[in-house]
Design an enzyme around this catalytic site. Structure first.
Site, PDB file in Angstrom:
ATOM      1  N   GLY A 143       0.823  -1.198   0.000  1.00 18.83           N
ATOM      2  CA  GLY A 143       0.000   0.000   0.000  1.00 18.83           C
ATOM      3  C   GLY A 143       0.860   1.252   0.000  1.00 18.83           C
ATOM      4  O   GLY A 143       2.071   1.208   0.254  1.00 18.83           O
ATOM      5  N   CYS A 144       0.224   2.380  -0.265  1.00 14.01           N
ATOM      6  CA  CYS A 144       0.974   3.640  -0.364  1.00 14.01           C
ATOM      7  C   CYS A 144       1.533   4.074   0.993  1.00 14.01           C
ATOM      8  O   CYS A 144       2.735   4.365   1.113  1.00 14.01           O
ATOM      9  CB  CYS A 144       0.097   4.722  -0.981  1.00 14.01           C
ATOM     10  SG  CYS A 144      -1.530   4.926  -0.223  1.00 14.01           S
TER      11      CYS A 144
END
EC number: 1.2.1.38
Length: 344
Positions: A146-147
């Site tokens: 994920g970011c």
């Protein structure tokens, strides 16, 4: 190499198409699209005219014509498609959160949906490129990070890998641009709601929390729960994660900076700032870089780490292409070095 895409209409998917449209090993790009079927892709994304004049086809056809599939769809889609693609011997890089959490019950607690089959989850290799290169090189199924976890874990890895994090004191204060919420409109991302505003969201329930804790505990077993807060700021791209912790041993500020510099000295896409300098989101905008600044407050004996990325690049599409390169034995920078930061 023939490349397929699912979810190419979202921001992350659009970035994938943009990057791979000039990748030297991308022989052909093929789209599977559930919305707007029959339309030429570049008609909806004019900035890719002449680069991605593609027409979507059905899944039964696409899975027999490609070598690798990038899944950039919302949670739940990958859980359904990945087993079908595996049966067709297609390599998969999944940008959703479906395959990142190893315990199905933990996934279901945070994502509020049914987990993928456990066998699929266990096969997936976590694609944090700088920290898991060997496993990525041998993988056929990648769970792209994920970011927020990308920014946070790259910021904390040098300490966690050396077992230097205080087990009960890790605080993450993260800010993101609105593209991280996806392309679908909502009240929270409406211009009038977001402009001149700054807000916290998903307090104590952000789904990236267990992903961060899972990786940290692999590197430093016994770490307790972290405190993670996410904030939405009125900009399009970018993440700044500011992390606070204490150390398990005495280090000077110089020792700390040297530790980070040495840890990432061979990592092309991670840039450690000189001592006393701290990165800004604009300095990585549009690129696959993660820039890090670190300092020790000798008055409180607390460490502050600042990590910035472009959430759509290093936090999504850029890292996915970096993993694509590693899986195929190419230089990890292939197709990514011409995408330099856009400052102004």
């Amino acid at each position: 190499m023939k490349i397929g895409f699912v979810g190419a209409t979202g921001y992350g998917g659009t970035e994938l198409v943009r990057i791979l449209s000039h990748h030297p090993h991308a022989e052909e790009c093929i789209l599977y699209q559930t919305s707007g079927e029959g339309n030429v892709y570049s008609e909806g994304y004019p900035h890719l005219t002449g680069l991605a004049d593609l027409k979507p086809i059905d899944m039964n056809t696409i899975k027999h014509e490609i070598d690798i599939m990038f899944l950039a769809a919302p949670p739940g889609v990958s859980s359904e498609l990945t087993p079908k693609l595996a049966d067709a011997w297609v390599t998969v890089i999944d940008l959703s959160g479906d395959l990142r959490i190893k315990e199905p019950a933990e996934y279901e607690k945070w994502y509020k949906r049914t987990a993928a089959p456990k066998a699929v989850i266990q096969e997936a290799v976590y694609g944090l490129a700088e920290l898991n290169q060997l496993a990525i090189q041998q993988a056929k199924l990648i769970a792209n990070p994920g970011c927020f976890p990308t920014a946070v874990l790259l910021g904390l890895a040098p300490l966690a890998k050396k077992k230097l994090l205080d087990e009960s004191f890790v605080i993450v204060d993260a800010k993101t641009g609105v593209s991280g919420a996806g392309r679908k409109a909502s009240m929270g991302t409406h211009f009038s709601e977001l402009n001149d505003n700054f807000k916290i969201y998903k307090v104590n329930e952000h789904q990236h929390t267990p992903e961060i804790e899972q990786a940290l505990n692999e590197w430093q077993p016994g770490l307790g729960p972290i405190t993670f807060s996410a904030h939405l700021v009125p900009m399009t791209r970018g993440i700044m994660a500011t992390m606070y912790t204490r150390l398990t041993c005495d280090l000077t500020a110089d020792d700390l900076h040297d530790l980070y510099s040495e840890f990432y000295q061979d990592s092309y896409f991670v840039r450690v700032r000189p001592k006393g300098q701290y990165p800004q989101t604009k300095e990585v905008y549009g690129s696959n870089f993660c820039d890090i600044g670190v300092t020790l407050d000798e008055r409180t004996n607390r460490v502050t780490i600042v990590s910035v990325i472009d959430n759509l690049m290093k936090g999504a599409a850029g890292q996915a292409v970096q993993n694509f390169n590693l899986m195929n034995g190419w230089d990890e920078e292939t197709g990514l070095t011409i995408i330099t930061p856009i400052y102004a």
